[in-house]
Design an enzyme around this catalytic site. Structure first.
Site, PDB file in Angstrom:
ATOM      1  N   CYS A 116       0.815  -1.225   0.000  1.00 19.73           N
ATOM      2  CA  CYS A 116       0.000   0.000   0.000  1.00 19.73           C
ATOM      3  C   CYS A 116       0.844   1.269   0.000  1.00 19.73           C
ATOM      4  O   CYS A 116       0.360   2.338  -0.355  1.00 19.73           O
ATOM      5  CB  CYS A 116      -0.935   0.008   1.202  1.00 19.73           C
ATOM      6  SG  CYS A 116      -1.925  -1.477   1.303  1.00 19.73           S
ATOM      7  N   HIS A 256      -3.718   6.925   3.145  1.00 23.11           N
ATOM      8  CA  HIS A 256      -4.079   5.627   2.577  1.00 23.11           C
ATOM      9  C   HIS A 256      -5.505   5.294   3.012  1.00 23.11           C
ATOM     10  O   HIS A 256      -5.861   5.451   4.177  1.00 23.11           O
ATOM     11  CB  HIS A 256      -3.097   4.572   3.112  1.00 23.11           C
ATOM     12  CG  HIS A 256      -3.417   3.194   2.650  1.00 23.11           C
ATOM     13  ND1 HIS A 256      -3.689   2.897   1.340  1.00 23.11           N
ATOM     14  CD2 HIS A 256      -3.509   2.025   3.339  1.00 23.11           C
ATOM     15  CE1 HIS A 256      -3.935   1.615   1.236  1.00 23.11           C
ATOM     16  NE2 HIS A 256      -3.838   1.056   2.422  1.00 23.11           N
ATOM     17  N   ASN A 286     -10.065  -0.395  -0.054  1.00 23.25           N
ATOM     18  CA  ASN A 286      -8.600  -0.316  -0.033  1.00 23.25           C
ATOM     19  C   ASN A 286      -8.054  -0.806  -1.379  1.00 23.25           C
ATOM     20  O   ASN A 286      -8.132  -1.991  -1.691  1.00 23.25           O
ATOM     21  CB  ASN A 286      -8.093  -1.195   1.123  1.00 23.25           C
ATOM     22  CG  ASN A 286      -6.580  -1.207   1.245  1.00 23.25           C
ATOM     23  OD1 ASN A 286      -5.865  -0.679   0.392  1.00 23.25           O
ATOM     24  ND2 ASN A 286      -6.094  -1.818   2.309  1.00 23.25           N
TER      25      ASN A 286
HETATM   26  O1  UT7 Z   1      -3.773  -1.551   3.571  1.00 28.16           O
HETATM   27  C1  UT7 Z   1      -2.931  -1.664   4.661  1.00 28.16           C
HETATM   28  C2  UT7 Z   1      -3.268  -2.689   5.585  1.00 28.16           C
HETATM   29  N1  UT7 Z   1      -4.613  -2.915   5.956  1.00 28.16           N
HETATM   30  C3  UT7 Z   1      -5.200  -2.229   6.922  1.00 28.16           C
HETATM   31  O2  UT7 Z   1      -4.765  -1.178   7.305  1.00 28.16           O
HETATM   32  C4  UT7 Z   1      -6.382  -2.860   7.600  1.00 28.16           C
HETATM   33  C5  UT7 Z   1      -6.180  -2.881   9.082  1.00 28.16           C
HETATM   34  N2  UT7 Z   1      -7.246  -3.519   9.880  1.00 28.16           N
HETATM   35  C6  UT7 Z   1      -8.529  -3.132   9.865  1.00 28.16           C
HETATM   36  O3  UT7 Z   1      -8.941  -2.252   9.141  1.00 28.16           O
HETATM   37  C7  UT7 Z   1      -9.459  -3.804  10.850  1.00 28.16           C
HETATM   38  O4  UT7 Z   1      -8.707  -4.544  11.789  1.00 28.16           O
HETATM   39  C8  UT7 Z   1     -10.511  -4.738  10.184  1.00 28.16           C
HETATM   40  C9  UT7 Z   1     -11.537  -3.882   9.456  1.00 28.16           C
HETATM   41  C10 UT7 Z   1      -9.835  -5.684   9.229  1.00 28.16           C
HETATM   42  C11 UT7 Z   1     -11.257  -5.527  11.244  1.00 28.16           C
HETATM   43  O5  UT7 Z   1     -11.824  -4.668  12.203  1.00 28.16           O
HETATM   44  P1  UT7 Z   1     -11.668  -4.981  13.783  1.00 28.16           P
HETATM   45  O6  UT7 Z   1     -12.415  -3.954  14.482  1.00 28.16           O
HETATM   46  O7  UT7 Z   1     -10.193  -5.075  14.050  1.00 28.16           O
HETATM   47  O8  UT7 Z   1     -12.420  -6.359  13.910  1.00 28.16           O
HETATM   48  P2  UT7 Z   1     -11.855  -7.775  14.387  1.00 28.16           P
HETATM   49  O9  UT7 Z   1     -10.881  -8.307  13.408  1.00 28.16           O
HETATM   50  O10 UT7 Z   1     -11.450  -7.654  15.799  1.00 28.16           O
HETATM   51  O11 UT7 Z   1     -13.166  -8.616  14.330  1.00 28.16           O
HETATM   52  C12 UT7 Z   1     -14.244  -8.391  15.196  1.00 28.16           C
HETATM   53  C13 UT7 Z   1     -15.297  -9.434  14.937  1.00 28.16           C
HETATM   54  C14 UT7 Z   1     -14.742 -10.860  14.907  1.00 28.16           C
HETATM   55  O12 UT7 Z   1     -15.711 -11.694  15.519  1.00 28.16           O
HETATM   56  P3  UT7 Z   1     -15.485 -12.235  17.022  1.00 28.16           P
HETATM   57  O13 UT7 Z   1     -14.205 -13.013  16.954  1.00 28.16           O
HETATM   58  O14 UT7 Z   1     -15.385 -11.008  17.862  1.00 28.16           O
HETATM   59  O15 UT7 Z   1     -16.706 -13.045  17.250  1.00 28.16           O
HETATM   60  C15 UT7 Z   1     -14.692 -11.179  13.437  1.00 28.16           C
HETATM   61  O16 UT7 Z   1     -14.847 -12.550  13.175  1.00 28.16           O
HETATM   62  O17 UT7 Z   1     -15.888  -9.193  13.648  1.00 28.16           O
HETATM   63  C16 UT7 Z   1     -15.861 -10.418  12.909  1.00 28.16           C
HETATM   64  N3  UT7 Z   1     -15.736 -10.077  11.502  1.00 28.16           N
HETATM   65  C17 UT7 Z   1     -16.795  -9.807  10.704  1.00 28.16           C
HETATM   66  N4  UT7 Z   1     -18.113  -9.783  10.948  1.00 28.16           N
HETATM   67  C18 UT7 Z   1     -18.923  -9.456   9.919  1.00 28.16           C
HETATM   68  C19 UT7 Z   1     -14.596  -9.954  10.770  1.00 28.16           C
HETATM   69  N5  UT7 Z   1     -14.908  -9.610   9.505  1.00 28.16           N
HETATM   70  C20 UT7 Z   1     -16.259  -9.527   9.449  1.00 28.16           C
HETATM   71  C21 UT7 Z   1     -17.156  -9.211   8.414  1.00 28.16           C
HETATM   72  N6  UT7 Z   1     -18.488  -9.179   8.696  1.00 28.16           N
HETATM   73  N7  UT7 Z   1     -16.751  -8.907   7.158  1.00 28.16           N
END
Ligand code: UT7
Length: 331
Positions: A116, A256, A286
């Site tokens: 990125c 970004h 993204n």
């Molecule tokens: O481009 C450069 C690199 N990329 C980034 O900068 C991305 C960096 N990370 C992020 O943007 C965020 O961490 C995410 C958007 C990927 C995830 O958000 P989060 O607030 O960190 O959520 P999480 O990974 O802690 O997930 C929370 C919950 C999980 O369920 P449990 O384990 O709490 O029951 C996931 O399984 O949300 C669940 N989950 C979803 N639920 C519905 C993960 N993806 C989804 C989804 N729909 N698409």
């Protein structure tokens, strides 16, 4: 002896594929919801390349617009740098395919892989190559067909990415210094938190790697989130420090576009004026190396950037890599 050749930025151009994939479309593909995606990321929709379009086609469409705007001949371009992690093929470089499509046969062409942060790495290369006197007219493209390397069964990643391309043209100048500053960083100790495990020399593609879906992007979102915020905030401040500038000198920030929550957290941590932060993540998701340059081109076309404005681009990605650059938009 240090060569003092400066850089003039001649133009920008961008292209996104026509096909729109909304959060509601994704609800039908994996267990997710518009509500989750919107609140956790700010993304509402993203663009997906047509089956007939490849990475170099997206790059060609963006580059052509930039070349037309710059009013130069393709024959004058002597260097093409393509930043991408979703190339046409592992070999040769996408820059070679782009050179052929543009018929820019006087140009040396190669790819860089900085995920990125790739476009900002490319801007830095353009500055260094022009300052060295080696090349005089440089095309830098940030482009991704991430839909081709996305696991469409993995809700953790497939809701995040989109396809697109942006281009910028630079030329050697004795009077201008439009790349005011650039700052880059790399930390190879976190390669495992954002990667494509298979398809390289470590784990060549086999039936098993395909079955285990190891040829697609994997990400530990939470870990990436934390480092992204701290490194992008650091980069914003470092690029300003290097230029002897402060927040009040920057007319527009182009971060970004991975996640609206990351953008807001970076703005807060870096102490930047929130109203000066450009956001289009809701429309495109993204697009990795394409995000900052597509956003800048769009901001210029929307009139958010005026002639003479200073814009600061900042990005973060797999590697880990990060970087920021301050550009004077004077065309
Ligand atoms: O481009 C450069 C690199 N990329 C980034 O900068 C991305 C960096 N990370 C992020 O943007 C965020 O961490 C995410 C958007 C990927 C995830 O958000 P989060 O607030 O960190 O959520 P999480 O990974 O802690 O997930 C929370 C919950 C999980 O369920 P449990 O384990 O709490 O029951 C996931 O399984 O949300 C669940 N989950 C979803 N639920 C519905 C993960 N993806 C989804 C989804 N729909 N698409």
């Amino acid at each position: 002896m240090e060569n003092k050749t400066g850089v003039k930025i001649l133009s920008t151009g961008s292209y996104v594929p026509k096909k729109v994939l909304t959060n509601f479309d994704l609800e039908k593909m994996v267990e997710t919801s518009d509500e989750w995606i919107s609140t956790r990321t700010g993304i509402k929709e993203r663009r997906i390349a047509d089956k007939s379009e490849t990475t170099s086609d997206l790059a060609y469409n963006a580059a052509t617009k930039a070349i037309e705007k710059a009013k130069i001949s393709v024959d004058d371009i002597d260097l093409i740098v393509v930043a991408t992690i979703s190339p046409d093929a592992p070999m040769p470089s996408t820059a070679c395919y782009l050179q052929k499509k543009l018929k820019a046969f006087n140009a040396v062409a190669f790819d860089i892989a900085a995920a990125c942060s790739g476009f900002i790495y490319g801007v830095t290369l353009a500055k260094a190559f022009i300052a060295s006197g080696l090349y005089k007219k440089v095309l830098v493209v940030g482009v991704e067909a991430l839909s081709r390397i996305t696991d469409w069964t993995d809700r953790n990643t497939c809701v995040l990415f989109g396809d697109g391309a942006g281009a910028m043209i630079f030329e050697a100048s004795e009077t201008e210094n439009d790349i005011v500053s650039t700052y880059l960083g790399t930390d190879g100790t976190h390669t495992e938190i954002l990667n494509i495990p298979a398809g390289g020399a470590t784990l060549p593609t086999t039936k098993e790697t395909v079955e285990q879906r190891l040829n697609f992007v994997k990400m530990l979102g939470k870990e990436v989130f934390k480092v992204a915020v701290s490194k992008m905030a650091l980069a914003v401040n470092k690029a300003q420090e290097l230029a002897g500038l402060t927040d009040k000198d920057i007319n527009l920030y182009i971060p970004h576009q991975a996640n609206l929550r990351i953008i807001e957290a970076v703005a807060k941590k870096a102490g930047v004026t929130k109203e000066n932060v450009y956001v289009n993540v809701h429309k495109y998701g993204n697009m990795s190396a394409a995000t900052t340059i597509v956003a800048l081109d769009e901001a210029i076309r929307e009139g958010r950037v005026k002639k003479g404005d200073l814009v600061e681009l900042v990005a973060f990605g797999a590697g880990l890599t990060w970087g920021a650059c301050i550009l004077k938009i004077n065309f």
